[in-house]
Design a protein around this motif. Structure first.
Motif, mmCIF file in Angstrom:
data_model
loop_
_atom_site.group_PDB
_atom_site.id
_atom_site.type_symbol
_atom_site.label_atom_id
_atom_site.label_comp_id
_atom_site.label_asym_id
_atom_site.label_seq_id
_atom_site.Cartn_x
_atom_site.Cartn_y
_atom_site.Cartn_z
ATOM 1 N N SER A 67 7.743 2.779 29.666
ATOM 2 C CA SER A 67 6.855 2.557 28.530
ATOM 3 C C SER A 67 6.949 3.768 27.614
ATOM 4 C CB SER A 67 5.414 2.373 29.012
ATOM 5 O OG SER A 67 5.292 1.198 29.781
ATOM 6 N N THR A 68 7.003 3.515 26.321
ATOM 7 C CA THR A 68 7.145 4.620 25.367
ATOM 8 C C THR A 68 6.067 4.543 24.296
ATOM 9 O OG1 THR A 68 8.689 3.337 24.013
ATOM 10 C CG2 THR A 68 9.642 4.781 25.671
ATOM 11 N N THR A 69 5.597 5.708 23.895
ATOM 12 C CA THR A 69 4.645 5.819 22.796
ATOM 13 C C THR A 69 5.194 6.820 21.797
ATOM 14 O OG1 THR A 69 2.749 5.342 24.232
ATOM 15 C CG2 THR A 69 2.296 6.414 22.124
ATOM 16 N N ILE A 70 5.401 6.368 20.563
ATOM 17 C CA ILE A 70 5.883 7.230 19.492
ATOM 18 C C ILE A 70 4.716 7.512 18.563
ATOM 19 C CG2 ILE A 70 7.464 7.435 17.547
ATOM 20 C CD1 ILE A 70 9.384 5.618 19.050
ATOM 21 N N ILE A 71 4.452 8.794 18.312
ATOM 22 C CA ILE A 71 3.302 9.205 17.509
ATOM 23 C C ILE A 71 3.793 9.975 16.286
ATOM 24 C CG2 ILE A 71 1.135 10.511 17.477
ATOM 25 C CD1 ILE A 71 1.154 10.265 20.577
ATOM 26 N N PHE A 72 3.418 9.498 15.103
ATOM 27 C CA PHE A 72 3.700 10.219 13.870
ATOM 28 C C PHE A 72 2.395 10.783 13.326
ATOM 29 C CE2 PHE A 72 7.594 7.735 13.928
ATOM 30 C CZ PHE A 72 8.526 8.603 13.378
ATOM 31 N N ILE A 73 2.379 12.068 13.020
ATOM 32 C CA ILE A 73 1.209 12.705 12.411
ATOM 33 C C ILE A 73 1.544 12.965 10.949
ATOM 34 C CG2 ILE A 73 -0.377 14.663 12.477
ATOM 35 C CD1 ILE A 73 0.336 14.982 15.421
ATOM 36 N N THR A 74 0.768 12.348 10.055
ATOM 37 C CA THR A 74 1.068 12.409 8.631
ATOM 38 C C THR A 74 -0.049 13.100 7.857
ATOM 39 O OG1 THR A 74 0.030 10.285 8.098
ATOM 40 C CG2 THR A 74 2.313 10.235 8.849
ATOM 41 N N GLN A 75 0.307 13.701 6.735
ATOM 42 C CA GLN A 75 -0.675 14.387 5.898
ATOM 43 C C GLN A 75 -1.218 13.490 4.789
ATOM 44 O OE1 GLN A 75 0.032 18.335 4.635
ATOM 45 N NE2 GLN A 75 0.747 19.031 6.615
ATOM 46 N N ASP A 76 -0.790 12.247 4.765
ATOM 47 C CA ASP A 76 -1.406 11.293 3.841
ATOM 48 C C ASP A 76 -1.468 9.923 4.516
ATOM 49 O OD1 ASP A 76 1.366 10.187 1.822
ATOM 50 O OD2 ASP A 76 1.396 11.200 3.751
ATOM 51 N N ASP A 77 -2.267 9.034 3.949
ATOM 52 C CA ASP A 77 -2.545 7.729 4.553
ATOM 53 C C ASP A 77 -1.502 6.718 4.108
ATOM 54 O OD1 ASP A 77 -3.600 5.437 5.622
ATOM 55 O OD2 ASP A 77 -5.578 5.645 4.717
ATOM 56 N N ILE A 78 -0.473 6.516 4.916
ATOM 57 C CA ILE A 78 0.631 5.651 4.493
ATOM 58 C C ILE A 78 0.241 4.179 4.483
ATOM 59 C CG2 ILE A 78 2.352 7.300 5.306
ATOM 60 C CD1 ILE A 78 2.883 5.495 7.685
ATOM 61 N N PHE A 79 -0.856 3.807 5.169
ATOM 62 C CA PHE A 79 -1.289 2.409 5.198
ATOM 63 C C PHE A 79 -2.481 2.137 4.274
ATOM 64 C CE2 PHE A 79 0.636 3.234 9.411
ATOM 65 C CZ PHE A 79 1.702 2.360 9.318
ATOM 66 N N LYS A 80 -3.054 3.176 3.706
ATOM 67 C CA LYS A 80 -4.113 3.069 2.699
ATOM 68 C C LYS A 80 -5.349 2.309 3.187
ATOM 69 C CE LYS A 80 -1.076 4.953 -0.039
ATOM 70 N NZ LYS A 80 -1.120 6.415 -0.293
ATOM 71 N N GLU A 101 4.095 -7.237 25.649
ATOM 72 C CA GLU A 101 4.128 -6.320 26.786
ATOM 73 C C GLU A 101 5.535 -5.787 27.055
ATOM 74 O OE1 GLU A 101 2.221 -8.184 30.107
ATOM 75 O OE2 GLU A 101 0.231 -8.071 29.183
ATOM 76 N N ASP A 102 6.160 -5.329 25.981
ATOM 77 C CA ASP A 102 7.491 -4.735 26.130
ATOM 78 C C ASP A 102 7.417 -3.228 26.387
ATOM 79 O OD1 ASP A 102 6.568 -3.979 23.663
ATOM 80 O OD2 ASP A 102 8.453 -4.334 22.596
ATOM 81 N N GLY A 103 6.201 -2.708 26.480
ATOM 82 C CA GLY A 103 6.033 -1.300 26.839
ATOM 83 C C GLY A 103 6.127 -0.338 25.681
ATOM 84 N N THR A 104 6.161 -0.849 24.446
ATOM 85 C CA THR A 104 6.287 0.053 23.296
ATOM 86 C C THR A 104 4.979 0.130 22.518
ATOM 87 O OG1 THR A 104 7.072 -1.679 21.792
ATOM 88 C CG2 THR A 104 8.733 -0.497 23.078
ATOM 89 N N THR A 105 4.640 1.339 22.105
ATOM 90 C CA THR A 105 3.462 1.569 21.267
ATOM 91 C C THR A 105 3.841 2.584 20.202
ATOM 92 O OG1 THR A 105 1.963 1.221 23.141
ATOM 93 C CG2 THR A 105 1.052 2.322 21.213
ATOM 94 N N LYS A 106 3.400 2.304 18.984
ATOM 95 C CA LYS A 106 3.629 3.235 17.874
ATOM 96 C C LYS A 106 2.281 3.587 17.272
ATOM 97 C CE LYS A 106 8.148 1.198 16.936
ATOM 98 N NZ LYS A 106 8.046 0.134 17.953
#
Length: 225
Positions: A67-80, A101-106
Motif C-alpha cells: 500500500s502506498t501513500t503519496i503526500i504533496f505539501i503545497t503553498q497554495d490551494d490547487i483545488f480551491k 482497494e488497490d492500496g493507493t492513496t494520494k
C-alpha cells in the motif's frame, strides 16, 4: 532516486518511509505556484514507486505491491476548496461506497487553509518557517516540540552549514544561467524551499548580483512567498 525502465526519466523523493506493516509513504514539498499538474505528477510517482517492487516474467505477483501513500505539501490551494487536507482514493463511479482497494492513496496538504485539525494546521504553519513561535501555530504538542528540537539541532550542526552552502551554490548557479531577474527569483525560491533564512538569502543576493540591501529587499518582497 527512482529510475524508470529505460532510465530516461527519474524522480528524486524528498522523503520516503516504510511503516512496520510495510506501507510505503512518499512526501513531497512543492513551493512553486506555477508547478506542472500535481495530480498527474502524483500518478507518475505512483507508477515509478510500484515498478521496482515487481519482477519481470511469470513470477510477477501484483498482490506483493505494498500500500502506498503519496503526500504533496503545497503553498497554495490547487483545488480551491479551502481545505487543509484533500485525500483521494480509487472508487466506483456507479456504486456509491464501492472502493477499488488497490492500496493507493494520494493526499494534498494545503498550507493556506485553516480548515482542518488543529494539529495538522499547526504542523503546516510550522513548516512554513520552521519557527515554533509562529503565532499561527494553534497546538504545540509533544510531537511538534520534538520536531522543532530536531530541526534546531540540524540547523546548528556543521553538516547543515555545509549543506546550506551547497544549496546556495545551486541557487546561484541557476541564477547565472537564467539571467538576472529570473536568476534572483530562482535563488530566492531555492533558499526558501530549504528554509535558509531571509537574512542569509538577502546577503547572497547582494553579493552575487551586486545589489544594495534596499534593492535585495525589494526582490525578497516580490518572490519570498
Amino acid at each position: 532516486m527512482i529510475l524508470n525502465k529505460s532510465g530516461r526519466r527519474a524522480i528524486r523523493l524528498d522523503a520516503w518511509a516504510l511503516s512496520e506493516d510495510e506501507r510505503a509513504f512518499d512526501m513531497e514539498m512543492q513551493n512553486r505556484k506555477d508547478q506542472d499538474s500535481l495530480p498527474k505528477r502524483s500518478r507518475f510517482y505512483q507508477g515509478l514507486m510500484d515498478s521496482p517492487v515487481l519482477k519481470s516474467g511469470k513470477k510477477t505477483r501484483y498482490k506483493n505491491l505494498p500500500s502506498t501513500t503519496i503526500i504533496f505539501i503545497t503553498q497554495d490551494d490547487i483545488f480551491k476548496k479551502d481545505l487543509a487536507k484533500y485525500t483521494f482514493t480509487e472508487q466506483c463511479e456507479e456504486v456509491e461506497g464501492l472502493k477499488l482497494e488497490d492500496g493507493t492513496t494520494k493526499i494534498f496538504l494545503n498550507m493556506t487553509s485553516k480548515n482542518g485539525s488543529k494539529e495538522l494546521i499547526s504542523l503546516l504553519q510550522y513548516m512554513k518557517s520552521t519557527d515554533i513561535n509562529n503565532p499561527e501555530i494553534q497546538v504545540r504538542d509533544k510531537r511538534l516540540l520534538d520536531l522543532d528540537k530536531i530541526v534546531t539541532q540540524v540547523k546548528e550542526s556543521e553538516e547543515w552549514e555545509a549543506v546550506k552552502m551547497d544549496i546556495l551554490d545551486i541557487g546561484i548557479q541557476k541564477g547565472m544561467e537564467q539571467g538576472k531577474e529570473r536568476g534572483i527569483e530562482a535563488l530566492i525560491k531555492t533558499c526558501k524551499k530549504f528554509h535558509i533564512s531571509r537574512e542569509d538569502t538577502r546577503n547572497q543576493i547582494e553579493e552575487n548580483f551586486d545589489l544594495t540591501e534596499e534593492k535585495a529587499d525589494e526582490y525578497l518582497k516580490k518572490y519570498w512567498k
